[in-house]
Design an enzyme around this catalytic site. Structure first.
Site, PDB file in Angstrom:
ATOM      1  N   PHE A 170      17.116 -17.649   4.064  1.00 27.82           N
ATOM      2  CA  PHE A 170      17.608 -19.009   3.843  1.00 27.82           C
ATOM      3  C   PHE A 170      16.963 -19.697   2.640  1.00 27.82           C
ATOM      4  O   PHE A 170      17.365 -20.782   2.245  1.00 27.82           O
ATOM      5  CB  PHE A 170      17.515 -19.880   5.095  1.00 27.82           C
ATOM      6  CG  PHE A 170      16.188 -19.928   5.806  1.00 27.82           C
ATOM      7  CD1 PHE A 170      14.987 -20.075   5.124  1.00 27.82           C
ATOM      8  CD2 PHE A 170      16.142 -19.849   7.196  1.00 27.82           C
ATOM      9  CE1 PHE A 170      13.773 -20.154   5.791  1.00 27.82           C
ATOM     10  CE2 PHE A 170      14.929 -19.917   7.881  1.00 27.82           C
ATOM     11  CZ  PHE A 170      13.745 -20.071   7.174  1.00 27.82           C
ATOM     12  N   HIS A 210      10.318 -27.753  10.627  1.00 27.11           N
ATOM     13  CA  HIS A 210       8.914 -28.060  10.931  1.00 27.11           C
ATOM     14  C   HIS A 210       7.971 -26.898  10.595  1.00 27.11           C
ATOM     15  O   HIS A 210       6.750 -27.067  10.604  1.00 27.11           O
ATOM     16  CB  HIS A 210       8.758 -28.487  12.397  1.00 27.11           C
ATOM     17  CG  HIS A 210       8.740 -27.361  13.389  1.00 27.11           C
ATOM     18  ND1 HIS A 210       8.101 -27.456  14.613  1.00 27.11           N
ATOM     19  CD2 HIS A 210       9.275 -26.111  13.352  1.00 27.11           C
ATOM     20  CE1 HIS A 210       8.253 -26.324  15.282  1.00 27.11           C
ATOM     21  NE2 HIS A 210       8.963 -25.499  14.535  1.00 27.11           N
TER      22      HIS A 210
END
Length: 335
Positions: free
Chosen positions: A224, A242
């Protein structure tokens, strides 16, 4: 003044968590699923010391995890039942995961506090993700822990958010696909793409074959940080942002921005840190991210709003759930 006993209990908290870890690792709850057992039997099956295993279970029974029914005989309690392997909302794998590499990294937390750097990487000579690639047993435990936790969290997500306007949902870094498959089952007209690293998708594929969503669920492998599948109406990232610092997080979000359709929706499933002194498990999870994940951190609403703006998104709403995470909804700004 509050009693110092309260502080003492907090200081000694690791003793309880490590005893839970040992019981989970030894599979004690599975051995008691059919009824009470004598400690000598448990010691023989688990290849442990008879006196030591009794003392372990006696300690856990004092906090409601297992119960001594007669001298040296123990049985499950409602709490101990969650340490079984194949029960809904099992926490066995999670207890093992936190009791091993996580516990060792937390033992080096001073390194992170002094330097702001990752204690896990300093301890093991590689980051969290590289470690799993080289240690298949730990990776398997991690996958199982995340699958089990998803069972609790996913129900709360489905109850809190209406996905009916989404035709094609791309789950970026979706791991085992548990959340995406749950959403597809609840919304039969929707199609989905599960996107993650090749080794993660390979581990997830066998599990997903048993679900029966072959017509609506597509598997995609990749990174990604480079690109994500194109053409989604919505892009979902659960517990992904996170894991990374702002620069890396923005790069991931910008790839989603480039890939999604006009008026696309971004859904982040994350803990949102409340202001002030309000109690929040996320504030300690933030320390876990500091210690375990390279650049990882939990964020406030303001921090998420700014992060999304830099990636081209506008935060539209934050939907709380019954679990610790919230659904952060953002839309693609038209430039």
């Amino acid at each position: 003044m509050p009693s110092p006993t309260t502080l003492l209990e907090a200081i000694r908290g690791y003793r309880i968590s490590q005893c839970i870890y040992i019981a989970a690792k030894l599979g004690i709850a599975d051995l008691l699923k059919d009824g009470e057992q004598h400690c000598d039997v448990l010691a023989t099956v688990t290849n442990t010391n008879k006196d030591a295993i009794y003392r372990l279970l006696r300690a856990l029974a004092s906090v409601g995890i297992f119960a001594e029914t007669q001298p040296h005989y123990f049985q499950l309690t409602p709490l101990a039942a969650y340490l079984q392997s194949d029960v809904p909302n099992s926490l066995k794998a999670y207890a093992i995961m936190l009791g091993e590499e996580h516990y060792q990294a937390w033992g080096s937390i001073m390194y992170s506090i002094q330097t702001g750097e990752n204690a896990f990487e300093n301890l093991y000579g590689m980051n969290f993700y590289e470690f799993f690639k080289q240690n298949s047993a730990s990776a398997k435990t991690f996958d199982q822990a995340m699958t089990d936790l998803s069972g609790v969290v996913n129900v709360s997500i489905l109850a809190a958010y209406n996905f009916s306007s989404i035709g094609k949902l791309v789950d970026v870094g979706g791991g085992n696909g548990k959340l995406l498959s749950s959403i597809l089952e609840a919304y039969p007209t929707m199609t989905g793409v599960l996107f993650d690293q090749p080794d993660v998708i390979d581990r997830a594929s066998d599990l997903l074959k048993t679900i029966g969503l072959s017509n609506s669920l597509q598997l995609a492998k990749g990174d990604f940080f480079k690109t994500v599948p194109v053409g989604g109406d919505a892009y979902m990232l659960k517990h992904i942002i996170h894991n990374w610092g702002d620069e890396e997080a923005i790069a991931i979000l910008q790839n989603c921005y480039q890939a999604m359709r006009d008026r696309g929706v971004l859904l982040l499933m994350e803990i949102v840190i409340p202001p002030g002194n309000e109690p929040c498990t996320g504030k300690f999870m933030d320390i876990n991210m500091l210690t375990i994940c390279p650049g990882g951190r939990e964020r406030t609403e303001t921090e998420y709003r700014n992060l999304l703006k830099k990636a081209g998104f506008k935060l539209t709403k934050i939907v709380p759930t019954e679990s610790e995470i919230s659904i952060i909804e953002a839309v693609k700004n038209q430039i």
